[in-house]
Design an enzyme around this catalytic site. Structure first.
Site, PDB file in Angstrom:
ATOM      1  N   THR A   6     -16.251  25.908  25.771  1.00 33.95           N
ATOM      2  CA  THR A   6     -16.257  27.244  25.154  1.00 33.95           C
ATOM      3  C   THR A   6     -15.763  28.339  26.100  1.00 33.95           C
ATOM      4  OG1 THR A   6     -18.583  27.492  25.767  1.00 33.95           O
ATOM      5  CG2 THR A   6     -18.139  26.776  23.506  1.00 33.95           C
ATOM      6  N   SER A 135     -18.238  20.549  42.809  1.00 29.49           N
ATOM      7  CA  SER A 135     -18.025  21.891  43.369  1.00 29.49           C
ATOM      8  C   SER A 135     -17.920  21.766  44.883  1.00 29.49           C
ATOM      9  CB  SER A 135     -19.212  22.794  43.034  1.00 29.49           C
ATOM     10  OG  SER A 135     -19.168  23.990  43.780  1.00 29.49           O
ATOM     11  N   TYR A 148     -28.646  24.665  43.269  1.00 31.03           N
ATOM     12  CA  TYR A 148     -27.301  24.495  42.683  1.00 31.03           C
ATOM     13  C   TYR A 148     -26.507  23.522  43.552  1.00 31.03           C
ATOM     14  CZ  TYR A 148     -22.577  25.241  41.034  1.00 31.03           C
ATOM     15  OH  TYR A 148     -21.305  25.031  40.551  1.00 31.03           O
ATOM     16  N   THR A 183     -14.294  32.475  36.321  1.00 24.73           N
ATOM     17  CA  THR A 183     -14.650  32.125  34.940  1.00 24.73           C
ATOM     18  C   THR A 183     -15.896  32.952  34.554  1.00 24.73           C
ATOM     19  OG1 THR A 183     -16.121  30.426  35.746  1.00 24.73           O
ATOM     20  CG2 THR A 183     -13.826  29.779  35.385  1.00 24.73           C
TER      21      THR A 183
HETATM   22  P1  NDP Z   1     -18.282  28.874  32.517  1.00 31.29           P
HETATM   23  O1  NDP Z   1     -19.605  29.548  32.502  1.00 31.29           O
HETATM   24  O2  NDP Z   1     -17.070  29.679  32.200  1.00 31.29           O
HETATM   25  O3  NDP Z   1     -18.313  27.595  31.561  1.00 31.29           O
HETATM   26  C1  NDP Z   1     -19.413  26.733  31.537  1.00 31.29           C
HETATM   27  C2  NDP Z   1     -19.333  25.861  30.298  1.00 31.29           C
HETATM   28  O4  NDP Z   1     -20.436  24.950  30.318  1.00 31.29           O
HETATM   29  C3  NDP Z   1     -19.425  26.652  29.012  1.00 31.29           C
HETATM   30  O5  NDP Z   1     -18.482  26.156  28.099  1.00 31.29           O
HETATM   31  C4  NDP Z   1     -20.836  26.388  28.525  1.00 31.29           C
HETATM   32  O6  NDP Z   1     -20.846  26.348  27.094  1.00 31.29           O
HETATM   33  C5  NDP Z   1     -21.083  24.973  29.056  1.00 31.29           C
HETATM   34  N1  NDP Z   1     -22.507  24.687  29.189  1.00 31.29           N
HETATM   35  C6  NDP Z   1     -23.394  25.240  30.050  1.00 31.29           C
HETATM   36  N2  NDP Z   1     -24.616  24.762  29.833  1.00 31.29           N
HETATM   37  C7  NDP Z   1     -24.501  23.863  28.810  1.00 31.29           C
HETATM   38  C8  NDP Z   1     -25.430  23.038  28.120  1.00 31.29           C
HETATM   39  N3  NDP Z   1     -26.731  23.019  28.433  1.00 31.29           N
HETATM   40  N4  NDP Z   1     -24.978  22.257  27.114  1.00 31.29           N
HETATM   41  C9  NDP Z   1     -23.671  22.269  26.786  1.00 31.29           C
HETATM   42  N5  NDP Z   1     -22.739  23.021  27.395  1.00 31.29           N
HETATM   43  C10 NDP Z   1     -23.167  23.817  28.403  1.00 31.29           C
HETATM   44  O7  NDP Z   1     -18.157  28.249  33.987  1.00 31.29           O
HETATM   45  P2  NDP Z   1     -17.023  27.343  34.668  1.00 31.29           P
HETATM   46  O8  NDP Z   1     -15.921  27.038  33.758  1.00 31.29           O
HETATM   47  O9  NDP Z   1     -16.728  27.969  35.961  1.00 31.29           O
HETATM   48  O10 NDP Z   1     -17.881  26.040  34.984  1.00 31.29           O
HETATM   49  C11 NDP Z   1     -17.512  24.756  34.578  1.00 31.29           C
HETATM   50  C12 NDP Z   1     -18.014  23.759  35.622  1.00 31.29           C
HETATM   51  O11 NDP Z   1     -17.366  23.999  36.854  1.00 31.29           O
HETATM   52  C13 NDP Z   1     -19.499  23.842  35.908  1.00 31.29           C
HETATM   53  O12 NDP Z   1     -19.993  22.542  36.071  1.00 31.29           O
HETATM   54  C14 NDP Z   1     -19.572  24.614  37.238  1.00 31.29           C
HETATM   55  O13 NDP Z   1     -20.728  24.303  37.960  1.00 31.29           O
HETATM   56  C15 NDP Z   1     -18.319  24.099  37.901  1.00 31.29           C
HETATM   57  N6  NDP Z   1     -17.761  24.929  38.970  1.00 31.29           N
HETATM   58  C16 NDP Z   1     -17.456  26.249  38.778  1.00 31.29           C
HETATM   59  C17 NDP Z   1     -16.887  26.989  39.800  1.00 31.29           C
HETATM   60  C18 NDP Z   1     -16.578  28.436  39.669  1.00 31.29           C
HETATM   61  O14 NDP Z   1     -16.506  29.143  40.710  1.00 31.29           O
HETATM   62  N7  NDP Z   1     -16.343  28.954  38.480  1.00 31.29           N
HETATM   63  C19 NDP Z   1     -16.540  26.356  41.077  1.00 31.29           C
HETATM   64  C20 NDP Z   1     -16.919  24.983  41.179  1.00 31.29           C
HETATM   65  C21 NDP Z   1     -17.473  24.298  40.148  1.00 31.29           C
HETATM   66  P3  NDP Z   1     -21.983  26.992  26.157  1.00 31.29           P
HETATM   67  O15 NDP Z   1     -22.545  28.176  26.865  1.00 31.29           O
HETATM   68  O16 NDP Z   1     -21.240  27.314  24.901  1.00 31.29           O
HETATM   69  O17 NDP Z   1     -22.937  25.881  25.982  1.00 31.29           O
HETATM   70  C1  8X3 Z   2     -19.322  27.231  42.041  1.00 30.43           C
HETATM   71  C2  8X3 Z   2     -18.673  28.011  43.116  1.00 30.43           C
HETATM   72  O1  8X3 Z   2     -18.966  29.325  45.257  1.00 30.43           O
HETATM   73  O2  8X3 Z   2     -20.995  28.858  44.010  1.00 30.43           O
HETATM   74  O3  8X3 Z   2     -19.583  25.939  42.299  1.00 30.43           O
HETATM   75  O4  8X3 Z   2     -19.879  27.100  45.196  1.00 30.43           O
HETATM   76  S1  8X3 Z   2     -19.706  28.320  44.451  1.00 30.43           S
END
Ligand code: NDP
Ligand code: 8X3
Length: 248
Positions: A6, A135, A148, A183
Site C-alpha cells: 500500500t 535493513s 527494531y 517512504t
Molecule cells: P512504508 O511504511 O511506506 O510501508 C510499509 C508497508 O508495510 C505498508 O504497505 C503497510 O501496509 C505494510 N504493513 C505494515 N504493517 C503491516 C501489517 N501488520 N500487516 C500487513 N501489512 C503491514 O515503509 P517502507 O516501504 O519503508 O517499509 C517496507 C519495509 O522496508 C519494512 O519492512 C521496513 O522495515 C523496511 N525498511 C525500510 C527502510 C526505510 O528507511 N524506509 C530501510 C530499510 C528497511 P498497511 O499499513 O496498509 O498494512
Molecule cells: C529502516 C532504516 O535507518 O532505521 O530500516 O535503519 S533505519
C-alpha cells in the site's frame, strides 16, 4: 506476491513487476489504498492484479487469505516479504513494550506466517524466489533502536536459514537490506509526527522506493542458476547504520 504494497517499497515493487508483465498479488491492511493501487496498475499496465487484505500479524488471517486464492493464482513465482515497520525511537529503558511487540509480531512473525503459507504454492514447481526486506538495521545496531534492529537481525538470520533449508526445492532466497529511504516509514515510526519524520531526510538525498524496486526486480530477473543472496544498499550519503553525511 508482495506484502505491504500500500505504500513505500512494496507499492513501487508492485508497480515495477506489473510493468514488466507479472501477475501481482498485492497485500496490506488498508483496503481502500490497495483497491486504488490495483485499479491503477490494471489500467496503466494492463496488469492482472489481485488485492488481498490481511494483517501479517494474524496467523489465521494469513492462512485464510492464501487459501482463498483462486486456482489461476495458486502458483507463486516470487514472494516479496516487505510488510514491516518501526515504532518509536527510544532508549531501551524508555521504550514502549506494545511497540516492541508490534515490531516483532510484524517484522518477524508476520514474515514467518506469510512464508509458511506461500511455500506450498512454490515447492511443487521446483522453483521460486523469496525476497526478504531486511535493513541496514539488521546488520548493525544503532542507539535507541534495539528492538527494531533485533527484528531486522532476525530477518537476516531467517533469510540465511531459509536459503539453506530450501535448497532441495530450488527456491532462491535473497535478502535486501536498505539504508534510509523516504517512504512512509518515518511517519509511522514517529506515529504521525510529519515534522519529526521530515527531519530524518533533511540535508541529504535518501534512497527512494523506486531504487529498491529496481533492485528487487533485477534480483528476480536473473537466470535460474544465479541467486543474489544478500545486498546492503544505502544512499551515497550513508556509510553504515550510524554514519550519515549531511554536509550538502
Ligand atoms: P512504508 O511504511 O511506506 O510501508 C510499509 C508497508 O508495510 C505498508 O504497505 C503497510 O501496509 C505494510 N504493513 C505494515 N504493517 C503491516 C501489517 N501488520 N500487516 C500487513 N501489512 C503491514 O515503509 P517502507 O516501504 O519503508 O517499509 C517496507 C519495509 O522496508 C519494512 O519492512 C521496513 O522495515 C523496511 N525498511 C525500510 C527502510 C526505510 O528507511 N524506509 C530501510 C530499510 C528497511 P498497511 O499499513 O496498509 O498494512
Ligand atoms: C529502516 C532504516 O535507518 O532505521 O530500516 O535503519 S533505519
Amino acid at each position: 506476491m508482495i506484502t505491504g504494497a500500500t505504500s513505500g517499497f512494496g507499492k513501487a515493487i508492485a508497480e515495477r513487476f506489473a510493468k514488466e508483465g507479472y501477475q501481482c498479488i498485492i497485500t496490506g491492511r488498508r483496503s481502500e489504498k490497495l483497491a486504488l493501487i490495483s485499479e491503477t496498475l490494471s489500467s496503466q499496465y494492463q496488469a492482472k492484479v489481485l488485492p488481498l487484505v490481511f494483517d501479517v500479524q494474524d496467523k489465521q488471517a494469513v492462512a485464510d487469505a492464501v487459501a482463498s486464492l483462486p486456482e489461476d493464482w495458486r502458483s507463486i513465482d516470487v514472494l516479496i516479504n516487505n510488510a514491516g515497520l518501526a515504532l518509536g525511537r527510544d532508549s531501551f529503558d524508555n521504550a514502549n513494550m506494545d511497540d516492541w511487540e508490534t515490531m516483532l509480531d510484524t517484522n518477524v512473525k508476520g514474515l514467518l506466517y506469510v512464508s509458511k503459507a506461500v511455500l506450498p504454492l512454490m515447492i511443487p514447481n521446483k522453483k521460486g524466489h523469496i525476497i526478504n526486506l531486511g535493513s541496514i538495521a539488521g546488520k548493525e545496531v544503532y542507539k535507541d533502536g534495539s528492538v527494531y534492529c533485533a527484528s531486522k537481525h532476525a530477518v537476516d538470520a531467517i533469510s540465511k536459514g531459509m536459503r539453506i533449508d530450501l535448497l532441495p526445492h530450488k527456491i532462491k532466497v535473497t535478502a535486501i537490506h536498505p539504508g534510509s529511504a523516504d517512504t512512509e516509514f518515518s511517519v509511522v515510526r514517529y506515529k504521525g509526527d510529519e515534522s519529526k519524520a521530515a527531519l530524518v531526510y533533511e540535508g541529504y538525498t535518501p534512497l527512494h522506493a523506486e531504487d529498491i524496486a529496481d533492485i528487487a526486480y533485477y534480483c528476480a530477473s536473473l537466470p535460474a542458476h544465479v541467486c543474489i543472496n544478500d545486498l546492503v544498499v544505502t544512499c551515497t550519503s550513508q556509510a553504515n547504520g550510524t554514519v550519515m553525511y549531511k554536509g550538502g
